[in-house]
Design an enzyme around this catalytic site. Structure first.
Site, PDB file in Angstrom:
ATOM      1  N   ASN A 114     145.476  33.198  33.271  1.00  0.00           N
ATOM      2  CA  ASN A 114     145.071  33.990  32.118  1.00  0.00           C
ATOM      3  C   ASN A 114     145.883  33.607  30.883  1.00  0.00           C
ATOM      4  O   ASN A 114     145.590  32.612  30.258  1.00  0.00           O
ATOM      5  CB  ASN A 114     145.128  35.492  32.393  1.00  0.00           C
ATOM      6  CG  ASN A 114     144.323  36.259  31.354  1.00  0.00           C
ATOM      7  OD1 ASN A 114     143.455  35.670  30.712  1.00  0.00           O
ATOM      8  ND2 ASN A 114     144.591  37.532  31.172  1.00  0.00           N
ATOM      9  N   GLY A 133     139.908  28.940  27.205  1.00  0.00           N
ATOM     10  CA  GLY A 133     139.714  29.554  25.887  1.00  0.00           C
ATOM     11  C   GLY A 133     139.261  30.996  25.926  1.00  0.00           C
ATOM     12  O   GLY A 133     138.675  31.488  24.962  1.00  0.00           O
ATOM     13  N   GLY A 134     139.492  31.697  27.075  1.00  0.00           N
ATOM     14  CA  GLY A 134     139.137  33.114  27.144  1.00  0.00           C
ATOM     15  C   GLY A 134     137.669  33.318  26.836  1.00  0.00           C
ATOM     16  O   GLY A 134     136.798  32.619  27.360  1.00  0.00           O
ATOM     17  N   ARG A 147     138.594  33.678  42.391  1.00  0.00           N
ATOM     18  CA  ARG A 147     139.108  34.603  41.385  1.00  0.00           C
ATOM     19  C   ARG A 147     140.109  35.556  42.045  1.00  0.00           C
ATOM     20  O   ARG A 147     139.897  35.975  43.194  1.00  0.00           O
ATOM     21  CB  ARG A 147     137.928  35.393  40.824  1.00  0.00           C
ATOM     22  CG  ARG A 147     138.268  36.387  39.726  1.00  0.00           C
ATOM     23  CD  ARG A 147     138.713  35.714  38.473  1.00  0.00           C
ATOM     24  NE  ARG A 147     138.558  36.579  37.310  1.00  0.00           N
ATOM     25  CZ  ARG A 147     139.082  36.278  36.121  1.00  0.00           C
ATOM     26  NH1 ARG A 147     139.778  35.173  35.959  1.00  0.00           N
ATOM     27  NH2 ARG A 147     138.898  37.070  35.093  1.00  0.00           N
ATOM     28  N   THR A 157     142.974  29.382  36.169  1.00  0.00           N
ATOM     29  CA  THR A 157     143.746  30.084  35.138  1.00  0.00           C
ATOM     30  C   THR A 157     144.792  31.021  35.719  1.00  0.00           C
ATOM     31  O   THR A 157     144.651  31.493  36.848  1.00  0.00           O
ATOM     32  CB  THR A 157     142.793  30.921  34.245  1.00  0.00           C
ATOM     33  OG1 THR A 157     143.523  31.461  33.144  1.00  0.00           O
ATOM     34  CG2 THR A 157     142.147  32.057  35.002  1.00  0.00           C
ATOM     35  N   SER A 165     135.295  37.460  34.454  1.00  0.00           N
ATOM     36  CA  SER A 165     135.824  36.258  33.803  1.00  0.00           C
ATOM     37  C   SER A 165     134.791  35.679  32.839  1.00  0.00           C
ATOM     38  O   SER A 165     133.606  36.003  32.912  1.00  0.00           O
ATOM     39  CB  SER A 165     136.129  35.215  34.879  1.00  0.00           C
ATOM     40  OG  SER A 165     136.472  33.983  34.298  1.00  0.00           O
ATOM     41  N   SER A 166     135.265  34.825  31.942  1.00  0.00           N
ATOM     42  CA  SER A 166     134.349  34.055  31.089  1.00  0.00           C
ATOM     43  C   SER A 166     134.292  32.589  31.504  1.00  0.00           C
ATOM     44  O   SER A 166     133.624  31.779  30.846  1.00  0.00           O
ATOM     45  CB  SER A 166     134.800  34.125  29.628  1.00  0.00           C
ATOM     46  OG  SER A 166     134.821  35.452  29.172  1.00  0.00           O
ATOM     47  N   THR A 219     144.416  29.158  31.042  1.00  0.00           N
ATOM     48  CA  THR A 219     143.320  28.475  31.720  1.00  0.00           C
ATOM     49  C   THR A 219     143.317  26.965  31.489  1.00  0.00           C
ATOM     50  O   THR A 219     143.798  26.499  30.469  1.00  0.00           O
ATOM     51  CB  THR A 219     141.994  29.065  31.198  1.00  0.00           C
ATOM     52  OG1 THR A 219     142.106  30.448  31.254  1.00  0.00           O
ATOM     53  CG2 THR A 219     140.794  28.565  31.945  1.00  0.00           C
ATOM     54  N   ASP A 235     141.950  41.127  32.340  1.00  0.00           N
ATOM     55  CA  ASP A 235     140.518  40.822  32.186  1.00  0.00           C
ATOM     56  C   ASP A 235     139.625  41.977  32.641  1.00  0.00           C
ATOM     57  O   ASP A 235     138.423  41.969  32.396  1.00  0.00           O
ATOM     58  CB  ASP A 235     140.136  39.557  32.969  1.00  0.00           C
ATOM     59  CG  ASP A 235     140.451  38.293  32.177  1.00  0.00           C
ATOM     60  OD1 ASP A 235     140.789  38.405  30.988  1.00  0.00           O
ATOM     61  OD2 ASP A 235     140.365  37.196  32.758  1.00  0.00           O
TER      62      ASP A 235
HETATM   63  O1  DON Z   1     138.892  34.466  33.179  1.00  0.00           O
HETATM   64  C1  DON Z   1     138.894  34.513  31.962  1.00  0.00           C
HETATM   65  O2  DON Z   1     137.889  34.607  31.294  1.00  0.00           O
HETATM   66  C2  DON Z   1     140.222  34.403  31.238  1.00  0.00           C
HETATM   67  N1  DON Z   1     141.262  34.887  32.091  1.00  0.00           N
HETATM   68  C3  DON Z   1     140.455  32.992  30.823  1.00  0.00           C
HETATM   69  C4  DON Z   1     141.741  32.801  30.066  1.00  0.00           C
HETATM   70  C5  DON Z   1     141.808  31.565  29.276  1.00  0.00           C
HETATM   71  O3  DON Z   1     140.856  30.831  29.172  1.00  0.00           O
HETATM   72  C6  DON Z   1     143.087  31.296  28.572  1.00  0.00           C
HETATM   73  N2  DON Z   1     143.092  29.958  28.018  1.00  0.00           N
HETATM   74  N3  DON Z   1     143.110  29.504  27.003  1.00  0.00           N
END
Ligand code: DON
Length: 559
Positions: free
Chosen positions: A388, A461-462, A92, A386, A439-440, A368, A410
């Site tokens: 982001n 997908g955040g 990360r 990612t 992060s997720s 991501t 984030d």
């Molecule tokens: O780490 C995280 O949770 C976010 N930065 C992830 C971002 C993400 O999945 C964007 N994609 N669709």
């Protein structure tokens, strides 16, 4: 045209479920892009193991999937080796030394719009190259340079854009035009078309340097100099020291069981593993398979479990190198059972009634892409990486050809104010020098009760990543779906705040949603949720089945 073959396939689908995108006994790779999956499969065919292939796919995605694949960002890798090793690699990004708690607030304490998203302050210190380097040193078997060769070629000779690639460059044209370096690579006078060739010479040279001099080159060599130059040009914060001091970390996975299956997932700085455990442990209290799939009760129970866990995510989770995270409490059955007991069997609980847990008192002291790989030896690797947002901060490193992340968003820039994914946070995830933002990402591996490999799971997908991984796992374990159906089934998501269930449009019967509205739920439609590129292993037939999520046109290959 409907012919006998079509009728046969349709009939087989009705009887057995959908056919997985790819199946084989020697290995499988599923990623966001066909070129990248090819690179991974070729490494497996050349005798590399799943870790070698995962590293090679990671570098390839940095070339052929620039919206999300990266060397300018970070991510997480979960590894399960045939010899019994289970581990994770945390690469990360970290906040630069010059970062501070209120760096995205104005003098009134309000968020400065866009500063944590599309400026060079948005970038954390990239971790991907160090993560791949650590994975290679610990578990790789082929030569480092062999893992990067194909990516250098794809960058130097160019690769042909598929529909999604061309479309995303066109849709993001304005964003990509803002940075003077980015625009020279990703913007053209005419719209991009399917089949256009994208050449990235500077990226090829960067990859060549990393290939020749090792992963450290990124952090101490010419690439570091170029990042420094970019920071000077854009008034950014990342220093040569930040780069030199970056370290990827090997950590124990979050390990728990779900209906006797063993689940290995990512610990903090990802919330993924803990939140996944929190949701699935609650579901141990009900026999989901007795409920109609995606009927009102099924959606009700999953939503309530998600709501409670995301509430606690907002206060309890952050970088465990900086704050104490009570992991064993949060993944305990007792914690989950307490939440479960507060769920009404019919009605929605309002999120305003759910108070997140108070962190322990010792707190007082602070786009991501996902891919999965399985090799012929039974080694499995699950990687989510990612920058982001799609194309990250939109800023490309001068002369180095790669985009920088906007991962600083984030962090919780201001307690209680949502970030780009609508997630709220607090002290546990406040900004501090050298800290990893929460992060997720939820790269996960699941074993059958007897210890055989079952699933390699994950998604972009955040905030929806956790609930996407959770639904794929439950679809397989509770509803006995094959991997294709488990991935392609419609998805939904609740994250405590906002108090709304996001549902994929076209995925749900109107009567079901109406029934849930009667129970107190509000819905918002999303065109799609996540891109779960997952693998399932069948120990009886020894066949590895891979699915590339059709939501974003992913590519699964097996042999
Ligand atoms: O780490 C995280 O949770 C976010 N930065 C992830 C971002 C993400 O999945 C964007 N994609 N669709």
């Amino acid at each position: 045209m409907i012919n006998r073959f079509t009728i046969l396939i349709v009939s087989l689908n009705i009887i057995f479920g959908s056919v997985p995108d790819a199946s084989g006994v020697n290995g499988a790779v599923t990623s966001s892009n066909k070129f990248a999956s090819d690179v991974g499969i070729n490494i497996l065919k050349d005798g590399g193991n799943a870790v070698d292939a995962a590293i090679a796919v990671g570098f390839a995605l940095a070339v052929v999937h620039p919206g999300a694949g990266n060397i300018g960002g970070g991510g997480f890798m979960v590894i399960r080796l045939a010899d019994g090793t289970k581990t994770t690699i945390d690469f990360r990004e970290t906040a630069p030394q010059k970062a501070s708690r209120d760096m995205f607030l104005d003098e009134n304490g309000d968020i400065i719009e866009g500063k944590s998203w599309s400026t060079s302050w948005a970038s954390g210190v990239p971790g991907s190259v160090a993560g791949f380097g650590l994975a290679h040193e610990e578990f790789g078997t082929l030569k480092w340079s062999q893992l990067i060769d194909s990516s250098i070629q794809l960058a130097r000779d160019g690769y042909s854009l598929n529909y999604n690639d061309a479309n995303s460059f066109n849709r993001y044209n304005d964003f990509l035009t803002k940075d003077s370096v980015t625009r020279t690579i990703f913007v053209r006078d005419e719209e991009f078309k399917t089949g256009d060739i994208l050449v990235q010479r500077n990226l090829a040279s960067t990859l060549e340097r990393i290939s020749r001099a090792g992963w450290e080159e990124f952090y101490t060599g010419k690439t570091a100099d170029l990042i420094q130059k970019c920071m000077e040009r854009t008034d950014g914060l990342i220093s040569k020291n930040d780069l030199k001091n970056y370290i990827a970390v090997q950590r124990d996975p979050i390990t728990f069981s779900y209906r006797d299956h063993i689940v290995y997932s990512m610990p903090p700085a990802s919330s993924g593993g803990i939140a996944l455990a929190g949701i699935l442990n609650q579901l141990e209290n009900i026999d989901l398979s007795s409920l109609p799939f995606h009927g009102a009760d099924h959606i009700h129970y999953l939503t309530e479990c998600q709501r409670r866990v995301y509430a606690d995510r907002s206060t309890m989770l952050g970088d465990m190198d900086f704050i104490p995270v009570p992991i064993s409490h949060l993944i305990s059955q007792e914690y989950a059972d307490n939440h479960w007991m507060s769920i009404d069997s019919i009605y929605a609980t309002s999120s305003s009634e759910i108070l997140p847990e108070e962190p322990p008192s010792y707190y007082e002291s602070e786009e991501t892409t996902h891919y999965s790989v399985v090799d012929k030896w039974g080694n499995a690797v699950s990687v989510t990486t990612t920058i982001n947002g799609w194309f990250g901060s939109g800023i490309t490193v001068d002369g180095a050809g790669f985009l920088l992340n906007n991962e600083m968003d984030d962090f919780s820039s201001k307690p209680g104010t949502p970030n780009a994914y609508g997630l709220v946070g607090a002290k546990a995830n406040e900004i501090a020098s050298g800290k990893r933002m929460l992060s997720s990402m939820t790269p996960t591996i699941v074993e059958n009760p007897n210890g055989d490999l079952l699933l390699v799971v994950g998604s972009p997908g955040g905030s929806t990543i956790i609930t996407t991984a959770m639904q794929v796992i439950s679809n397989v374990i509770d509803f006995k779906m094959n991997i294709e159906d488990a991935v392609e089934s419609p998805r939904y998501h609740h994250q405590w705040l906002p108090d709304v269930v996001y549902v994929e449009q076209f995925g749900y019967a109107t009567e079901t949603l109406d029934a849930l509205k009667e129970r107190g739920y509000k819905f918002a439609l999303r065109s799609s949720i996540g891109e779960a590129n997952c693998i399932m292993y069948d120990p009886n037939t020894k066949i590895i089945h891979a699915s590339g999520d059709s939501r974003r046109g992913a590519s699964a290959i097996a042999y």
